[in-house]
Design an enzyme around this catalytic site. Structure first.
Site, PDB file in Angstrom:
ATOM      1  NE  ARG A  78      21.520 114.148  -4.913  1.00 33.15           N
ATOM      2  CZ  ARG A  78      20.826 115.082  -5.353  1.00 33.15           C
ATOM      3  NH1 ARG A  78      19.748 115.771  -4.847  1.00 33.15           N
ATOM      4  NH2 ARG A  78      21.250 115.699  -6.469  1.00 33.15           N
TER       5      ARG A  78
ATOM      6  NE  ARG B 196       5.073 126.136 -13.126  1.00 26.23           N
ATOM      7  CZ  ARG B 196       4.915 126.597 -14.219  1.00 26.23           C
ATOM      8  NH1 ARG B 196       4.858 125.680 -15.343  1.00 26.23           N
ATOM      9  NH2 ARG B 196       4.473 127.553 -14.694  1.00 26.23           N
TER      10      ARG B 196
ATOM     11  CE  LYS C  99      15.218 113.855   1.847  1.00 20.63           C
ATOM     12  NZ  LYS C  99      16.508 114.691   1.586  1.00 20.63           N
TER      13      LYS C  99
END
Length: 268
Positions: free
Chosen positions: A62, A266, A121
């Site tokens: 992406r 965050r 990830k």
């Protein structure tokens, strides 16, 4: 016969009764499986196909980010399916849901389509479409959907990863590898785990849309209850997705609906 080739034969046998023109191809090396299927689509080749590469030299993620693969250390493939759903909303989430559910119970999905393992990830998904230009009676409204998937089998060496694109909203999470929780698993075994259910889930999406997958997403939602920041500077608490797959954020008591943005967790 390589492990990927052997597993691909099993996948073809499982899917060809439902998709008679379905084919599986395994290539030793290619620039990008997604790029190749989009090339074929422009040339009018729109039959369902699973294209697997042992090595990609110019894989794409992406936002234009690169996705590099190494033989045996990662799994990279693209699935091309001609589809004509009533609504395309939530398609990439459905692909992520299907993959996460069939990889390992610890895998989660970070909206919209990052696969996470233990907060890191594990893989990513890139969905592209090409307009169906054929003259067949069922051609109207159909597109070739290309779902590109990259999954780390071994945990990548962080020092060897390509740099992130400029404008990233947060440093990338340290990468994960599926072999951390499934010791000894191969790329071929991983492909066999996910390919058949991915086809079935995409075909179900074509008829039912995303609403039938909303509860499945909720069970995999890696962002639920977290404070997240958007690429436009906004932030709020993630509270799931709606029936069209849009991310819902509670921003100081106001619900904001996000359909396209870069999202980061965050730091606490």
């Amino acid at each position: 016969m390589t492990d990927l080739l052997a597993r691909s034969e099993n996948i073809w046998q499982a899917l060809v009764p439902r998709l008679p023109s379905f084919t599986v191809e395994v290539l030793p090396e290619i620039d990008s499986t997604n790029t190749e299927l989009m090339r074929r689509a422009r040339d009018g080749l729109l039959d369902p196909v699973l294209l697997v590469a042992e090595r990609q030299t110019a894989g794409r993620g992406r936002l234009g980010r690169g996705w590099h693969s190494r033989p045996g250390q990662s799994l990279t493939f693209s699935l091309g399916l001609p589809m004509a759903p009533a609504s395309w909303s939530g398609l990439s989430l459905v692909a992520g849901i299907s993959l996460a559910e069939h990889l390992h119970p610890d895998v989660r999905l970070k909206w919209p389509n990052d696969l996470w393992l233990q907060q890191r990830k594990l893989g990513g998904i890139l969905v592209e479409t090409a307009t169906h230009t054929g003259n067949a009676p069922d051609a109207a409204g159909r597109r070739l959907v290309v779902v590109g998937v990259g999954i780390n089998i071994a945990r990548p060496d962080a020092s060897a990863l390509p740099p992130t694109s400029t404008g990233a909203v947060a440093p990338p999470l340290p990468p994960a590898g599926l072999a951390e929780v499934l010791m000894g698993i191969t790329a071929g075994e991983t492909l066999e785990r996910v390919a058949v259910p991915l086809v079935h889930d995409l075909l179900r999406f074509e008829t039912d849309g995303f609403a039938g997958f909303q509860n499945r997403f909720a069970r995999l939602d890696a962002l639920a209850g977290r404070t997240v920041r958007l690429s436009d500077g906004g932030e709020g608490q993630a509270c799931g997705v709606d029936a069209e797959g849009a991310l819902l954020l509670d921003c100081a008591g106001v619900t904001r609906r996000i359909t396209s943005a870069e999202v980061s967790v965050r730091p606490c």
